[in-house]
Design a protein around this motif. Sequence first.
Motif, PDB file in Angstrom:
ATOM      1  N   ILE A 101       0.862  -1.347  -0.115  1.00 34.11           N
ATOM      2  CA  ILE A 101      -0.046   0.258   0.168  1.00 34.11           C
ATOM      3  C   ILE A 101       0.944   1.089   0.131  1.00 34.11           C
ATOM      4  N   GLY A 102       1.846   1.140   0.627  1.00 38.21           N
ATOM      5  CA  GLY A 102       2.793   2.349   0.946  1.00 38.21           C
ATOM      6  C   GLY A 102       3.609   2.793  -0.449  1.00 38.21           C
ATOM      7  N   ALA A 103       3.607   1.751  -1.499  1.00 37.85           N
ATOM      8  CA  ALA A 103       4.157   2.035  -2.901  1.00 37.85           C
ATOM      9  C   ALA A 103       3.101   2.145  -3.829  1.00 37.85           C
ATOM     10  N   MET A 104       1.669   2.251  -3.400  1.00 36.83           N
ATOM     11  CA  MET A 104       0.930   2.455  -4.306  1.00 36.83           C
ATOM     12  C   MET A 104       0.426   3.760  -4.573  1.00 36.83           C
ATOM     13  N   ARG A 105      -0.548   3.948  -5.430  1.00 34.21           N
ATOM     14  CA  ARG A 105      -1.300   5.173  -5.513  1.00 34.21           C
ATOM     15  C   ARG A 105      -2.230   5.127  -4.372  1.00 34.21           C
ATOM     16  N   PRO A 106      -2.523   6.476  -3.889  1.00 32.77           N
ATOM     17  CA  PRO A 106      -3.413   6.314  -2.838  1.00 32.77           C
ATOM     18  C   PRO A 106      -4.969   5.737  -3.059  1.00 32.77           C
ATOM     19  N   GLU A 107      -5.443   5.410  -1.662  1.00 36.32           N
ATOM     20  CA  GLU A 107      -6.937   4.477  -1.929  1.00 36.32           C
ATOM     21  C   GLU A 107      -6.854   3.160  -2.271  1.00 36.32           C
ATOM     22  N   ALA A 108      -5.643   2.631  -1.866  1.00 34.86           N
ATOM     23  CA  ALA A 108      -5.518   1.196  -1.859  1.00 34.86           C
ATOM     24  C   ALA A 108      -5.658   0.717  -0.597  1.00 34.86           C
ATOM     25  N   GLY A 109      -5.832  -0.804  -0.516  1.00 34.38           N
ATOM     26  CA  GLY A 109      -6.359  -1.189   0.942  1.00 34.38           C
ATOM     27  C   GLY A 109      -6.051  -2.664   1.136  1.00 34.38           C
ATOM     28  N   GLY A 110      -6.116  -3.178   2.579  1.00 29.62           N
ATOM     29  CA  GLY A 110      -6.224  -4.401   2.687  1.00 29.62           C
ATOM     30  C   GLY A 110      -6.890  -4.846   4.191  1.00 29.62           C
ATOM     31  N   ILE A 111      -6.889  -5.956   4.481  1.00 32.42           N
ATOM     32  CA  ILE A 111      -7.598  -6.531   5.668  1.00 32.42           C
ATOM     33  C   ILE A 111      -6.512  -6.827   6.617  1.00 32.42           C
ATOM     34  N   LEU A 112      -6.817  -6.440   7.923  1.00 35.86           N
ATOM     35  CA  LEU A 112      -5.831  -6.874   9.108  1.00 35.86           C
ATOM     36  C   LEU A 112      -6.432  -7.847   9.987  1.00 35.86           C
ATOM     37  N   LEU A 113      -5.778  -8.738  10.116  1.00 36.53           N
ATOM     38  CA  LEU A 113      -6.157 -10.011  10.809  1.00 36.53           C
ATOM     39  C   LEU A 113      -5.339 -10.274  12.016  1.00 36.53           C
ATOM     40  N   GLY A 114      -6.074 -11.403  13.002  1.00 36.17           N
ATOM     41  CA  GLY A 114      -5.155 -11.910  14.195  1.00 36.17           C
ATOM     42  C   GLY A 114      -5.923 -12.899  14.795  1.00 36.17           C
TER      43      GLY A 114
ATOM     44  N   ALA B 240      -9.451  -1.760  14.140  1.00 33.50           N
ATOM     45  CA  ALA B 240      -8.209  -0.875  13.634  1.00 33.50           C
ATOM     46  C   ALA B 240      -8.352  -0.463  12.358  1.00 33.50           C
ATOM     47  N   ALA B 241      -8.047   0.618  12.200  1.00 34.90           N
ATOM     48  CA  ALA B 241      -8.150   1.359  10.973  1.00 34.90           C
ATOM     49  C   ALA B 241      -7.085   2.385  10.608  1.00 34.90           C
ATOM     50  N   PRO B 242      -5.825   1.815  10.501  1.00 31.29           N
ATOM     51  CA  PRO B 242      -4.689   2.895  10.377  1.00 31.29           C
ATOM     52  C   PRO B 242      -4.647   3.334   8.742  1.00 31.29           C
ATOM     53  N   ILE B 243      -4.045   4.552   8.688  1.00 29.38           N
ATOM     54  CA  ILE B 243      -4.005   5.215   7.228  1.00 29.38           C
ATOM     55  C   ILE B 243      -2.601   5.299   6.875  1.00 29.38           C
ATOM     56  N   VAL B 244      -2.400   4.881   5.750  1.00 29.62           N
ATOM     57  CA  VAL B 244      -1.096   5.035   4.789  1.00 29.62           C
ATOM     58  C   VAL B 244      -1.096   6.263   4.212  1.00 29.62           C
ATOM     59  N   ILE B 245       0.015   7.195   4.168  1.00 27.10           N
ATOM     60  CA  ILE B 245       0.101   8.287   3.443  1.00 27.10           C
ATOM     61  C   ILE B 245       1.158   8.080   2.437  1.00 27.10           C
ATOM     62  N   PRO B 246       1.059   7.376   1.200  1.00 28.51           N
ATOM     63  CA  PRO B 246       2.098   6.991   0.460  1.00 28.51           C
ATOM     64  C   PRO B 246       2.982   7.989   0.052  1.00 28.51           C
ATOM     65  N   ASP B 247       2.775   9.345  -0.073  1.00 23.60           N
ATOM     66  CA  ASP B 247       3.723  10.502  -0.491  1.00 23.60           C
ATOM     67  C   ASP B 247       4.706  10.776   0.619  1.00 23.60           C
ATOM     68  N   GLN B 248       4.405  10.470   1.992  1.00 21.60           N
ATOM     69  CA  GLN B 248       5.412  10.670   3.049  1.00 21.60           C
ATOM     70  C   GLN B 248       5.898   9.333   3.487  1.00 21.60           C
ATOM     71  N   PHE B 249       5.418   8.297   2.647  1.00 17.90           N
ATOM     72  CA  PHE B 249       5.639   6.827   3.485  1.00 17.90           C
ATOM     73  C   PHE B 249       5.673   6.720   4.850  1.00 17.90           C
ATOM     74  N   ARG B 250       4.382   7.119   5.297  1.00 16.93           N
ATOM     75  CA  ARG B 250       3.944   7.090   6.735  1.00 16.93           C
ATOM     76  C   ARG B 250       2.699   6.376   6.775  1.00 16.93           C
ATOM     77  N   LEU B 251       2.702   5.548   8.258  1.00 20.44           N
ATOM     78  CA  LEU B 251       1.730   4.882   8.793  1.00 20.44           C
ATOM     79  C   LEU B 251       0.984   5.716   9.754  1.00 20.44           C
TER      80      LEU B 251
END
Length: 143
Positions: free
Chosen positions: A17-30, A111-122
């Motif tokens: 997700i951090g390497a893709m264009r914004p508005e990509a996503g995935g599921i978190l599991l545990g 859990a709903a973390p947000i990735v900011i790809p242009d800043q490579f930040r989570l």
Amino acid sequence: PPLRIKRTVICQIMRTIGAMRPEAGGILLGPVGGNDITDFFLDAGARCTSGTYSPDHVTLQRKLDREWLPARIDYKGFVHSHPNGFDRLSAGDLHYVERLLAKNPDMPLFAAPIVIPDQFRLRAIIVMREQPKVPRFTHFQIF
């Protein structure tokens, strides 16, 4: 509370997700019965535009029912990316989280973390069951 997440999951999220264009996503599991995040699945079938991420709920539900739950792995939330440093949940995101909490009464938090790809930040964000309209910024506890 902090968002407990496995180091390898953070690496997977940022490599995809951090390497893709914004508005990509995935599921978190545990593991069932806890809040730890130990696994990540990139939602490659999602419908994404420059301003929206719509999960491929059919594929994700099928995998949950056939693979993850039988392995005692459960859904803990979603991670997705936003454009231009927007590091909080949108009104649409929050509405979606509220609906999912209502459908999953066993989830104490989402859990709903947000990735900011242009800043490579989570950014660590959670939503508690008792206040489903209130996103909370938190921190990651990496294990």
